[in-house]
Design an enzyme around this catalytic site. Structure first.
Site, PDB file in Angstrom:
ATOM      1  N   GLU A  45       0.851  -1.284  -0.047  1.00 39.27           N
ATOM      2  CA  GLU A  45       0.103  -0.119  -0.010  1.00 39.27           C
ATOM      3  C   GLU A  45       0.768   1.176   0.140  1.00 39.27           C
ATOM      4  O   GLU A  45       1.878   1.325   0.586  1.00 39.27           O
ATOM      5  CB  GLU A  45      -0.866  -0.001   1.300  1.00 39.27           C
ATOM      6  N   LYS A 127      -8.897   3.717  -2.511  1.00 40.95           N
ATOM      7  CA  LYS A 127      -9.306   3.045  -1.107  1.00 40.95           C
ATOM      8  C   LYS A 127     -10.825   3.706  -0.876  1.00 40.95           C
ATOM      9  O   LYS A 127     -10.911   4.999  -0.909  1.00 40.95           O
ATOM     10  CB  LYS A 127      -8.396   3.420  -0.086  1.00 40.95           C
ATOM     11  N   CYS A 161      -5.220  -2.527   2.706  1.00 34.12           N
ATOM     12  CA  CYS A 161      -5.225  -2.478   4.223  1.00 34.12           C
ATOM     13  C   CYS A 161      -6.737  -2.731   4.799  1.00 34.12           C
ATOM     14  O   CYS A 161      -7.040  -3.847   4.601  1.00 34.12           O
ATOM     15  CB  CYS A 161      -4.789  -1.166   4.611  1.00 34.12           C
TER      16      CYS A 161
END
Length: 330
Positions: A45, A127, A161
């Site tokens: 990430e 995200k 994540c």
């Protein structure tokens, strides 16, 4: 039908807040993965230009001193840094999943880019919901960022994540019949007193994703280098919150089993495993959460995959007007 290929997950420290050196290092790892026969390589990430760990160490006002430099070192889709990654994928005939911080004019987004072995960008996603302090730096994605791409070798999806802690987000991805999932993680050595931020819990999320979705999971993970600590840590209080290391990359099979011997938490390198798509069929025969193991008469997910923009062109908007007839009394 058996279809077997090799996949690689990166465990490495970024060239922190140095996009030129970061892309150089990324290309070297892409070349290394290709030389080991991998058909796809996945990066952690925000690996370019590095996850902004400073946002967890100080007040937001204090962190503004980092922001300008960080902003300037982020990638814009289609810029020359992006093109270098695409060229490396094409030249080495390998697919690349890159975790990066995306700059879109004045805003930043936690993003992932999926590049074909021909050098084409197949997906660029954001995200959906930045986590906690991340919201002081990054904006949000939308439903258009949920997608699974048929890449020839497999149906590939990506999440970052703690998107793996969102049950509905995971179910949305399962519904698109992933075969290979990229679970990108930044590192696990920040806030050592917080179990929920550590390697054990978060690797478990990747492992459960593999078992729940009956898919292979590549879980690349960043490492915090001593150079990063020198840049980030200013006092003893901050030194207690973050340390070097934190790498915990792994690759999981569709039954949840780890497929690689892990590297040490300070070690940089690649994990490489064979991906045999026929194993997914066996796993699905036991539990397919969006197929024979579902109960849509009891629980269903409502998914809006429409891209949401701050400004809409009225000429392209469809306005529905309901006709109302009023009858007068005689």
């Amino acid at each position: 039908m058996t279809h077997v290929f090799k996949a690689a997950a990166v465990q490495a420290a970024p060239e922190f807040m140095n996009i030129e050196a970061g892309v150089d290092k990324a290309i070297a790892l892409i070349e290394q993965a290709a030389s080991q026969g991998a058909a796809i390589v996945a990066f952690p990430e925000c690996w370019l230009p590095g996850y902004p760990w400073w946002l967890w160490l100080s007040a937001t006002a204090h962190n503004m001193k980092y922001f300008q430099s960080y902003h300037e070192n982020c990638i814009e889709l289609g810029d020359r840094h992006c093109q270098r990654l695409c060229d490396a994928a094409r030249d080495n005939k390998i697919m690349v999943s890159m975790g990066f911080s995306e700059r879109d004019h004045g805003s930043l987004y936690i993003a992932q880019m999926l590049i074909s072995d021909d050098g084409d960008i197949l997906q660029a996603r954001r995200k959906l919901k930045p986590t906690h302090m991340e919201r002081t730096v990054f904006g949000e994605g939308d439903g258009s960022d949920f997608d699974v791409i048929d890449c020839g070798i497999a149906r590939v999806g990506q999440l970052c994540c703690w998107e793996h802690l969102q049950p509905l987000s995971k179910y949305a991805m399962y519904s698109m019949h992933e075969q290979l999932h990229i679970a990108a993680w930044p590192s696990f050595s920040c806030y050592p007193q917080a179990f929920a931020l550590g390697a054990e819990l978060n690797n478990a999320l990747s492992q459960v994703y593999a078992a729940e979705g009956q898919c292979y999971v590549l879980a690349p993970c960043g490492v915090i280098s001593s150079q990063m600590i020198d840049m980030l840590v200013e006092n003893d209080e901050q030194a207690e919150l973050i340390s070097t290391g934190g790498g915990a990359a792994q690759i999981f099979g569709p039954d949840g089993r780890p497929l690689c011997t892990p590297l040490s938490d300070h070690e940089e390198g690649l994990l490489v495993a064979d991906i045999d798509l026929s194993a997914i069929t066996i796993a699905k025969s036991f539990a397919d959460p969006v197929g024979h193991y579902s109960r849509p008469d009891v629980t269903r997910l409502l998914l809006n995959r429409q891209a949401m923009t701050a400004v809409a062109d009225a000429a392209n908007e469809t306005v529905q007007v309901e006709e109302v007839v009023v009858e007068e009394d005689s």
